[in-house]
Design an enzyme around this catalytic site. Structure first.
Site, PDB file in Angstrom:
ATOM      1  CB  THR A  46     -15.603  -0.824 -14.064  1.00 15.90           C
ATOM      2  OG1 THR A  46     -16.072  -2.047 -13.075  1.00 15.90           O
ATOM      3  CG2 THR A  46     -17.164  -0.833 -14.647  1.00 15.90           C
ATOM      4  CD  GLN A  79     -16.378  -0.819  -9.576  1.00 15.22           C
ATOM      5  OE1 GLN A  79     -16.192  -2.054  -9.341  1.00 15.22           O
ATOM      6  NE2 GLN A  79     -16.407  -0.617 -10.771  1.00 15.22           N
ATOM      7  CG  ASN A  80     -11.383   4.171  -9.673  1.00 16.26           C
ATOM      8  OD1 ASN A  80     -11.405   2.682  -9.855  1.00 16.26           O
ATOM      9  ND2 ASN A  80     -11.305   4.853 -10.821  1.00 16.26           N
ATOM     10  CB  VAL A  81      -9.044   3.078  -3.304  1.00 18.81           C
ATOM     11  CG1 VAL A  81     -10.093   1.974  -2.920  1.00 18.81           C
ATOM     12  CG2 VAL A  81      -7.880   2.485  -4.026  1.00 18.81           C
ATOM     13  CG  ASP A  82      -8.036   7.218  -8.328  1.00 24.88           C
ATOM     14  OD1 ASP A  82      -8.987   8.098  -8.166  1.00 24.88           O
ATOM     15  OD2 ASP A  82      -8.247   6.368  -9.015  1.00 24.88           O
ATOM     16  CE1 TYR A 126      -4.145  -0.905  -0.222  1.00 22.90           C
ATOM     17  CE2 TYR A 126      -3.503  -2.918   0.818  1.00 22.90           C
ATOM     18  CZ  TYR A 126      -4.462  -2.258   0.122  1.00 22.90           C
ATOM     19  OH  TYR A 126      -5.575  -3.144  -0.494  1.00 22.90           O
ATOM     20  NE  ARG A 135      -3.179  -0.239  -5.165  1.00 23.18           N
ATOM     21  CZ  ARG A 135      -4.559  -0.586  -4.674  1.00 23.18           C
ATOM     22  NH1 ARG A 135      -4.579  -1.357  -3.785  1.00 23.18           N
ATOM     23  NH2 ARG A 135      -5.229   0.044  -5.374  1.00 23.18           N
ATOM     24  CB  CYS A 172      -4.970   1.598  16.728  1.00 23.90           C
ATOM     25  SG  CYS A 172      -6.533   2.368  17.400  1.00 23.90           S
ATOM     26  CG  HIS A 213     -14.494  -1.014  -4.051  1.00 23.78           C
ATOM     27  ND1 HIS A 213     -14.242  -1.629  -5.258  1.00 23.78           N
ATOM     28  CD2 HIS A 213     -15.842  -1.597  -3.848  1.00 23.78           C
ATOM     29  CE1 HIS A 213     -15.252  -2.421  -5.396  1.00 23.78           C
ATOM     30  NE2 HIS A 213     -16.084  -2.716  -4.686  1.00 23.78           N
TER      31      HIS A 213
HETATM   32  P1  OAD Z   1     -10.608  -3.863 -13.448  1.00 22.73           P
HETATM   33  O1  OAD Z   1      -9.311  -3.818 -13.475  1.00 22.73           O
HETATM   34  O2  OAD Z   1     -11.340  -5.330 -13.097  1.00 22.73           O
HETATM   35  O3  OAD Z   1     -11.136  -3.514 -14.752  1.00 22.73           O
HETATM   36  C1  OAD Z   1     -10.664  -2.299 -15.518  1.00 22.73           C
HETATM   37  C2  OAD Z   1     -11.451  -2.055 -16.790  1.00 22.73           C
HETATM   38  O4  OAD Z   1     -11.207  -1.025 -17.304  1.00 22.73           O
HETATM   39  C3  OAD Z   1     -11.261  -3.445 -17.903  1.00 22.73           C
HETATM   40  O5  OAD Z   1     -12.571  -3.572 -18.298  1.00 22.73           O
HETATM   41  C4  OAD Z   1     -10.441  -2.769 -18.883  1.00 22.73           C
HETATM   42  O6  OAD Z   1     -10.731  -3.034 -20.294  1.00 22.73           O
HETATM   43  C5  OAD Z   1     -10.905  -1.310 -18.812  1.00 22.73           C
HETATM   44  N1  OAD Z   1      -9.896  -0.190 -19.176  1.00 22.73           N
HETATM   45  C6  OAD Z   1      -8.721  -0.214 -18.874  1.00 22.73           C
HETATM   46  N2  OAD Z   1      -7.827   0.952 -19.424  1.00 22.73           N
HETATM   47  C7  OAD Z   1      -8.905   1.641 -19.806  1.00 22.73           C
HETATM   48  C8  OAD Z   1      -8.915   2.877 -20.472  1.00 22.73           C
HETATM   49  N3  OAD Z   1      -7.913   3.801 -20.584  1.00 22.73           N
HETATM   50  N4  OAD Z   1     -10.289   3.550 -20.512  1.00 22.73           N
HETATM   51  C9  OAD Z   1     -11.249   2.944 -20.498  1.00 22.73           C
HETATM   52  N5  OAD Z   1     -11.268   1.550 -20.225  1.00 22.73           N
HETATM   53  C10 OAD Z   1     -10.100   0.913 -19.512  1.00 22.73           C
HETATM   54  O7  OAD Z   1     -11.022  -2.853 -12.366  1.00 22.73           O
HETATM   55  P2  OAD Z   1     -12.488  -2.545 -11.616  1.00 22.73           P
HETATM   56  O8  OAD Z   1     -13.217  -3.027 -12.691  1.00 22.73           O
HETATM   57  O9  OAD Z   1     -12.377  -1.209 -11.214  1.00 22.73           O
HETATM   58  O10 OAD Z   1     -11.749  -3.907  -5.711  1.00 22.73           O
HETATM   59  O11 OAD Z   1     -12.280  -3.578 -10.520  1.00 22.73           O
HETATM   60  C11 OAD Z   1     -13.282  -3.625  -9.529  1.00 22.73           C
HETATM   61  C12 OAD Z   1     -12.807  -3.766  -7.998  1.00 22.73           C
HETATM   62  O12 OAD Z   1     -11.755  -4.977  -8.368  1.00 22.73           O
HETATM   63  C13 OAD Z   1     -11.630  -2.635  -7.697  1.00 22.73           C
HETATM   64  O13 OAD Z   1     -12.315  -1.646  -7.156  1.00 22.73           O
HETATM   65  C14 OAD Z   1     -10.765  -3.467  -6.846  1.00 22.73           C
HETATM   66  C15 OAD Z   1     -10.752  -4.605  -7.595  1.00 22.73           C
HETATM   67  O14 OAD Z   1     -10.341  -5.973  -6.728  1.00 22.73           O
HETATM   68  C16 OAD Z   1     -11.255  -3.404  -4.425  1.00 22.73           C
HETATM   69  O15 OAD Z   1     -10.190  -2.740  -4.154  1.00 22.73           O
HETATM   70  C17 OAD Z   1     -11.885  -3.769  -3.213  1.00 22.73           C
END
Ligand code: OAD
Length: 244
Positions: free
Chosen positions: A188, A98-101, A68, A71, A147, A118
């Protein structure tokens, strides 16, 4: 092009629009995705059970915190891209991510309009849930530490595998999606539930769904407008300039 124009029309006519984003939104800011085809995708390189679960943290907390820290430093060096900037300039939009940024907020979005399903890399909390939370420095992220209230370990305030989402945040997201007339889904893979269920929920409530992704997504894209491309290129085209 036809899809882009269809998506533009849906966005232009929406009165209660919501964006729903994943890692692809921040990919062009240099933040790795989780499941992309590229070698940088986090879950292609690392085992989520080791690094993003309560089990992994109890087995090797130093390893988790070091990951972390890396990151957090990467996020410190990152800047919002054109997609974050465009989204943050829109009035009356709610952004569910869903982004943590914090790149939507860095681009100027009102933090009250951004729901982080998330969690956030910018905060730690007590792993024993005594209630202690602390904003951390991304430039100089903390080592593994105790803590100050109860001496359990502190951990990043992100949702790990097997953990429930924050009820308040998720319920608010659900109510926005149930009331929206457009859900703009950006970058996503829609594989992680319950977050991904928001797309089906919008559809069930007759909202239009527009998907932006570099890859075709395994969804009912016949019914949804799907624009294939990079978020930083497609999002500005949807809002700003007329496509030629
Ligand atoms: P993923 O990494 O699963 O999916 C990212 C998606 O973005 C994929 O479908 C790619 O094809 C697409 N992609 C990549 N680059 C791109 C770009 N420049 N423009 C548009 N699309 C693009 O990420 P998430 O769906 O966010 O959970 O994943 C969901 C969760 O899984 C995250 O929040 C995280 C992870 O485990 C936690 O941290 C709890």
């Amino acid at each position: 092009m036809r899809q882009l124009q269809a998506a533009r029309r849906l966005i232009d006519s929406a009165s209660r629009p919501v964006s729903f984003s994943g890692a692809g939104l921040s990919a062009e800011s240099g933040i790795a995705t989780f499941r992309g085809h590229d070698d940088d995708a986090l879950w292609n390189q690392y085992d989520p059970t080791q690094l993003a679960s309560q089990q992994g943290f109890s087995e090797n907390p130093e390893l988790v915190i070091e990951w972390y820290k890396a990151r957090r430093r990467t996020l410190h060096a990152a800047s919002p891209n054109a997609a974050h900037k465009t989204l943050s300039q829109q009035n009356n939009w709610i952004h569910i991510t869903q982004n943590v940024d914090n790149l939507l907020e860095s681009a100027g979005a009102d933090p009250n309009d951004v729901l982080h399903l998330h969690g956030s890399l910018l905060r730690d909390h007590c792993n024993a849930n005594c209630g202690f939370t602390e904003i951390i420095s991304l430039a100089d992220p903390p080592d593994l530490r105790q803590c100050p209230k109860c001496h359990a370990a502190l951990r990043p305030s992100v949702i790990w595998f097997g953990e429930p989402l924050d009820d308040e945040v998720f319920n608010l997201a659900v109510s926005h999606v149930m009331a929206c007339d457009l859900l703009l889904v950006i970058g996503t893979s829609a594989q992680v539930y319950p977050a991904a269920g928001l797309i089906e929920l919008a559809d069930q409530h007759d909202a239009s769904v527009v998907l932006i992704n570099t890859e075709s997504v395994k969804l009912d894209s016949e019914r949804y407008a799907f624009v294939q491309g990079k978020a930083s290129e497609v999002v500005p085209l949807l809002f700003n300039s007329e496509p030629s």
